[in-house]
Motif scaffolding. Structure first.
Motif, PDB file in Angstrom:
ATOM      1  N   THR A 551       0.704  -0.913   0.473  1.00  0.00           N
ATOM      2  CA  THR A 551      -0.159   0.369   0.137  1.00  0.00           C
ATOM      3  C   THR A 551       1.324   1.245  -0.120  1.00  0.00           C
ATOM      4  OG1 THR A 551      -2.009  -1.131   0.890  1.00  0.00           O
ATOM      5  CG2 THR A 551      -1.709   1.596   0.889  1.00  0.00           C
ATOM      6  N   GLY A 554       1.976   1.693  -3.404  1.00  0.00           N
ATOM      7  CA  GLY A 554       1.681   1.991  -4.329  1.00  0.00           C
ATOM      8  C   GLY A 554       1.635   3.465  -4.201  1.00  0.00           C
ATOM      9  N   GLY A 593      -1.644  -3.687  -8.022  1.00  0.00           N
ATOM     10  CA  GLY A 593      -1.002  -3.313  -7.166  1.00  0.00           C
ATOM     11  C   GLY A 593      -0.604  -4.231  -5.801  1.00  0.00           C
ATOM     12  N   GLN A 717      -6.931  10.056  -8.033  1.00  0.00           N
ATOM     13  CA  GLN A 717      -6.839   9.266  -8.503  1.00  0.00           C
ATOM     14  C   GLN A 717      -7.835   9.356  -9.906  1.00  0.00           C
ATOM     15  OE1 GLN A 717      -8.120   5.037  -7.525  1.00  0.00           O
ATOM     16  NE2 GLN A 717      -6.188   4.924  -7.153  1.00  0.00           N
ATOM     17  N   GLU A 754      -1.510  -3.692 -13.044  1.00  0.00           N
ATOM     18  CA  GLU A 754      -0.864  -2.692 -12.126  1.00  0.00           C
ATOM     19  C   GLU A 754      -1.892  -2.218 -11.640  1.00  0.00           C
ATOM     20  OE1 GLU A 754       2.042  -1.293 -11.375  1.00  0.00           O
ATOM     21  OE2 GLU A 754       3.895  -1.940 -12.024  1.00  0.00           O
ATOM     22  N   THR A 755      -0.921  -0.678 -10.723  1.00  0.00           N
ATOM     23  CA  THR A 755      -1.951   0.321  -9.984  1.00  0.00           C
ATOM     24  C   THR A 755      -2.544   1.407 -10.626  1.00  0.00           C
ATOM     25  OG1 THR A 755       0.194   2.010  -9.586  1.00  0.00           O
ATOM     26  CG2 THR A 755      -0.005   0.365  -8.693  1.00  0.00           C
ATOM     27  N   ARG A 756      -3.901   1.868 -10.524  1.00  0.00           N
ATOM     28  CA  ARG A 756      -4.528   2.643 -11.643  1.00  0.00           C
ATOM     29  C   ARG A 756      -4.058   3.995 -12.763  1.00  0.00           C
ATOM     30  NH1 ARG A 756      -9.146   2.440  -7.426  1.00  0.00           N
ATOM     31  NH2 ARG A 756      -9.803   0.236  -7.508  1.00  0.00           N
ATOM     32  N   ASN A 898      -1.506   7.969  -4.792  1.00  0.00           N
ATOM     33  CA  ASN A 898      -2.522   6.430  -5.641  1.00  0.00           C
ATOM     34  C   ASN A 898      -3.515   5.541  -4.506  1.00  0.00           C
ATOM     35  OD1 ASN A 898      -3.199   5.383  -7.653  1.00  0.00           O
ATOM     36  ND2 ASN A 898      -2.343   3.546  -6.879  1.00  0.00           N
ATOM     37  N   ILE A 900      -4.800   1.832  -3.465  1.00  0.00           N
ATOM     38  CA  ILE A 900      -5.045   1.304  -4.163  1.00  0.00           C
ATOM     39  C   ILE A 900      -5.831   0.172  -4.441  1.00  0.00           C
ATOM     40  CG2 ILE A 900      -4.873  -1.393  -3.647  1.00  0.00           C
ATOM     41  CD1 ILE A 900      -2.102  -0.441  -4.442  1.00  0.00           C
TER      42      ILE A 900
END
Length: 925
Positions: A551, A554, A593, A717, A754-756, A898, A900
């Motif tokens: 976290t 991320g 993530g 985000q 992958e992360t947003r 960002n 998660i």
């Protein structure tokens, strides 16, 4: 051509008339005519105010015969003495530069005897509408049918004399013209009934006489349109192929446009519930070249520019705007200036908006004004009658109350009631009676109607509660005392209220929107937690340390480490807190993530939001916690360094004080506040948002007024997978279930897990700035949300990848190669191209195959007010603001740069519980 938006492009109709843009004001009942159907001065000004920038105004339906009004206050064109009043409307509209079209109709068997002096209504056959309490009409004789056609012609002549640019023949809404075409209402055995051709004779004759009048008395640019309802629920009834058959015949005789009569632009069939295809798509596919020359108008659910543009993208040539034109007389100017509008009317704005008094009291508008709930209050026993309208539903109910509960709900028979709703009324009635509250789950497939019934019950409770206070010698506007006031009814607010109540506090929830749930109800994927009982039962090895590290990574190491540690530590307890309240999240998946399956969701793998809110509301009802809907907090009261309560304003614009030692702010973020988003992130101007319209940052503002500090306000985000025409979030659980992202070129382009922020950036970098989520039947079967997307019409499907590629206008060889390569990676559990390590569930090889076009949208605001680990709000000096608490997306710092997927639900429950516990403890001191 207009380069910025096609909705402003002009359109030349088949008769040569030019509409200056693609926008029309839809014909809507105002109930503002005199008793005999003549026009009032306030109705003239109502239309004048709404003309101008909008290209065309279609004036509400005018009845052509004294037995024709289908509702009180209808306006008429049944005699020459109506011409002068109607000419005032036409002149008012045209003086502002808009075209003026008049809709003409006869209600037939939908007319109530009380509206026509107790006489019996007329219809093609002596058959009552299939609704409880419907009057059996008198069948028109053959001679009377001919006379009725003449009356339509006379009405057209009067419309021409009144100065209208055209007429719209109203062949929809189960009124007389539709009744003649329907095998349900028309069971004649003469030339006007029987075969489909015979049943089509009446609408065709009405069109013919309209043409004759236009040719004799109007110039060649006089517009003739036709409105139609595409299907009937009744058996037998009109089906879509019947409608297409009639429209082809009408088009052959000459029409300038046809006008869908549906509640939503992209509504699929109401008869074939298994087919999610929008009717406009079917219409375009089935129409002949001749019918294709006739422009088609779409209507239903158009509020913002994106809605209108979506209509054109789906094949409509023109777009009719309904309730938004009532709420915003200058609607076209506003959307041209890119304003993001909410369908809402301030209760003190009637005169400013030039809304006639009868329309203001009519349920169409009343539903856009405010309401409140009175759950948990004591009532004055009695029977309370309430009326509400939701789309085409006119609902009248009697609510019987005892001093402390709802004892009965009765539906008052009404010709206009939706057949489908009457069949589900008993189920919803039972839910409300059992819960002793209007806050219950809607009936699946009847959400709008369910909300109307719940609203009517809420209104009855509010009325009775006020009468009880007055009866006891009290003042309903007097200050009230609570221990804890919770602002916001999303997951954080509901969790906080439940915990505070269980810790002995007297609690009230304040919600500015008309329904409970906030943004939480839109949550899709699940709730993250590590080292849970449910993980252990599934053999998943996880650790809080790994959850913390992933976290933090991320969030780009911007997370508040103290808050994040508390978040990770308390997550398993929050899962158990929910389970103890019969809200069990025992199925587990993964999100971008994360490296471990730790996203908890319902056992049926449905979207977590609705499940969570439903469970929390049941707990609210069980505890009799008071909820005030459509009630805004004007101010948090603050004296001598401490919070003392709130000032609220209800739906009637009445204000009062609620005293409390603790106030919990759980109002969510500000993703739906475009100005606020652009203030902190100018590059996000123009992005759609997945958030509900109440996510405006109001809680942040009210806390700042009493000194609260903020953090990370620029950290906003964008979610990579948003269906753009509806701003609907396509759950990360679909990718977590094995789906892939493919460009229009048919190729994968990035690691889907992958992360947003990173996935969003890669989609934006594509030439078309959008992509396709592609999955197969195996993914669908394991993700219930996919069925919801199919039902909403988002999904393109095909039996094979080859056929899917054709439908997507995609290189089939490229798509096949992409799937084959990905399937090899799944077999090896090694994504050699993009390093995907998770959710390589199974090869995508089981048809049908599915695709959803997506692009990024504003999804979550990581910034907000600052709190400590007790959820106490802090000022700029990091000192506690005594009595102020906050939880959920209104808070900043937890997610860093960002968020998660799955952490937001964890956030609202964990810190909601904490806020409730600590707020109650302070209040009890």
């Amino acid at each position: 051509m207009h380069k910025l938006t096609p909705i402003l492009n002009p359109l030349t109709l088949p008769n040569g008339a030019v509409l200056k843009n693609r926008l029309l004001m839809a014909p809507m009942t105002t109930c503002t005519g005199f008793y005999d159907g003549t026009v009032t001065s306030e109705l003239v000004e109502y239309y004048r105010d709404r003309a101008g920038s909008i290209g065309t105004v279609i004036v509400e339906c005018c009845f052509i015969d004294p037995k024709g009004p289908a509702f009180p206050g209808a306006i008429a064109i049944d005699s020459d003495n109506k011409i002068s009043g109607l000419s005032k409307i036409a002149n008012a509209i045209k003086s502002k530069g808009s075209k003026a079209i008049l809709q003409i109709y006869h209600g037939g068997r939908m007319v109530e005897p009380e509206l026509i002096g107790g006489r019996t209504p007329v219809a093609p056959s002596a058959i009552a509408a299939p609704r409880e309490g419907a009057t059996t009409p008198q069948a028109l004789t053959a001679e009377e049918v001919e006379v009725m056609i003449t009356k339509f012609g006379d009405a057209v002549n009067r419309a021409i004399k009144a100065g209208f640019d055209g007429v719209e023949i109203h062949g929809a809404n189960t009124y007389l013209i539709q009744q003649f075409y329907s095998p349900n209402s028309n069971q004649r055995d003469d030339k006007w009934g029987g075969s489909r051709d015979n049943r089509a004779r009446f609408p065709l004759e009405v069109l013919d006489i309209t043409h004759k009048m236009a040719e004799r008395f109007a110039d060649s640019s006089f517009i003739i349109g036709y409105r139609f309802s595409p299907e009937e629920l009744e058996v037998p009834g009109i089906r879509f192929d019947d409608t297409m058959y009639l429209l082809e015949k009408l088009a052959a005789r000459g029409l300038d446009y046809v006008h869908f009569s549906v509640g939503q632009l992209l509504r699929p069939s109401i008869v074939d519930r298994e087919d999610p295809t929008p009717l406009i798509t079917k219409f375009i596919a089935m129409r002949s070249p001749e019918l294709a020359k006739v422009p088609v108008i779409g209507v239903g659910g158009v509020v913002n520019k994106a809605d209108a543009e979506s209509a054109l993208e789906h094949g409509f040539d023109l777009v009719a705007i309904g309730k938004a034109c009532i709420a915003y007389p200058d609607w076209a100017d506003r959307i041209t200036n890119n304003e993001q509008l909410e369908l809402f009317i301030d209760s003190n704005k009637r005169e400013a908006l030039n809304i006639p008094e009868p329309l203001w009291r009519f349920s169409l508008v009343d539903a856009m004004i405010r309401d409140m709930s009175a759950t948990g209050r004591k009532y004055k026993a009695g029977v309370y009658q309430e009326k509400v309208e939701a789309e085409a539903l006119k609902l009248k109910i009697n609510v019987t109350l005892d001093t402390d509960r709802i004892t009965d709900i009765m539906l008052i028979p009404d010709d206009s009631l939706d057949v489908d709703f009457t069949t589900t009324f008993e189920s919803l009635r039972t839910r409300i009676l059992v819960a002793n509250s209007p806050h219950v789950d809607a009936i699946t497939g009847a959400t709008t109607q369910s909300e109307a019934l719940k609203k009517a019950v809420s209104r009855a409770l509010a009325t009775s509660s006020k009468e009880h206070v007055i009866e006891e010698g009290g003042n309903p506007a007097a200050p009230q005392n609570y221990d804890v006031v919770v602002i916001g009814s999303g997951g954080a607010g509901l969790a906080a209220a439940i915990q505070a109540h269980d810790d002995g506090a007297r609690v009230v929830i304040i919600e500015k929107m008309p329904t409970i749930g906030g943004n939480t109800i839109k949550a899709s994927v699940g709730m993250n937690a590590a080292e849970t009982r449910f993980q252990k039962l599934k053999g998943i090895e996880d650790s809080k340390e790994l959850f913390y590290e992933e976290t933090l990574k991320g969030g780009k190491f911007k997370n508040n480490p103290v808050l994040l540690k508390e978040f990770v530590e308390l997550a398993p307890e929050a899962i158990e807190w929910l389970a103890a309240k019969d809200i069990e999240l025992n199925d587990i998946t993964i999100t971008g993530g994360m490296s471990i399956d730790r996203t908890h969701r319902p056992a049926d793998r449905s979207a977590v939001g609705g499940f969570l809110i439903s469970g929390l509301v049941k707990n609210i009802n069980k505890r009799d916690i008071e909820v005030l809907l459509e009630t805004s907090v004007a101010d948090i009261l603050f004296e001598n360094g401490a919070v003392t309560g709130v000032k609220v304003v209800d739906e009637y614009n009445d204000s009062r004080i609620l005293n409390a030692k603790s106030v919990i702010v759980a109002t969510g973020g500000f993703s739906a506040n475009r100005e606020m988003v652009v203030k902190y992130r100018p590059e996000l101007d123009g992005f759609v948002t997945t958030n509900h319209k109440g996510a405006t940052g109001s809680g942040i503002a009210m806390l700042q007024k009493i000194g609260a500090d903020t953090v990370d306000m620029g950290e906003i985000q964008i979610h990579p997978t948003v269906e753009q025409t509806t701003s609907y979030l396509i759950s990360e659980a679909i990718r977590g279930g094995g789906a892939i992202l493919v460009s229009q070129a048919g190729k994968r382009f990035y690691n889907e897990m992958e992360t947003r922020d990173k996935v969003s950036a890669e989609i934006i970098a594509l030439p078309e700035k959008s992509a396709w989520v592609i999955f197969d039947e195996q993914v669908r079967l394991n993700n219930k949300a996919a069925d919801e997307y199919i039902a909403k019409g988002f999904v393109v499907s095909a039996p094979s990848p080859q056929e899917l590629a054709v439908k997507l206008n995609m290189d089939l060889h490229a798509l096949l190669a992409t799937l084959e390569r990905y399937n090899v990676f799944v077999e090896k559990q090694d994504d050699e191209d993009f390093g995907r390590k998770t959710a390589l569930r199974h090869p995508l090889n089981q048809g049908p195959f599915y695709a959803i076009r997506i692009a990024p949208g504003v999804h979550h605001t990581m910034g907000g007010v600052t709190i400590n680990t007790d959820t106490a709000v802090l000022d700029a000096q990091k000192q506690v603001i005594h009595g102020a608490w906050a939880a959920g997306e209104v808070v900043g710092g937890i997610h860093g740069a960002n968020r998660i997927g799955g952490n937001a639900v964890a956030d609202i429950i964990i810190f909601g519980i904490l806020a409730g516990r600590n707020a109650a403890a302070l209040a009890r001191r």
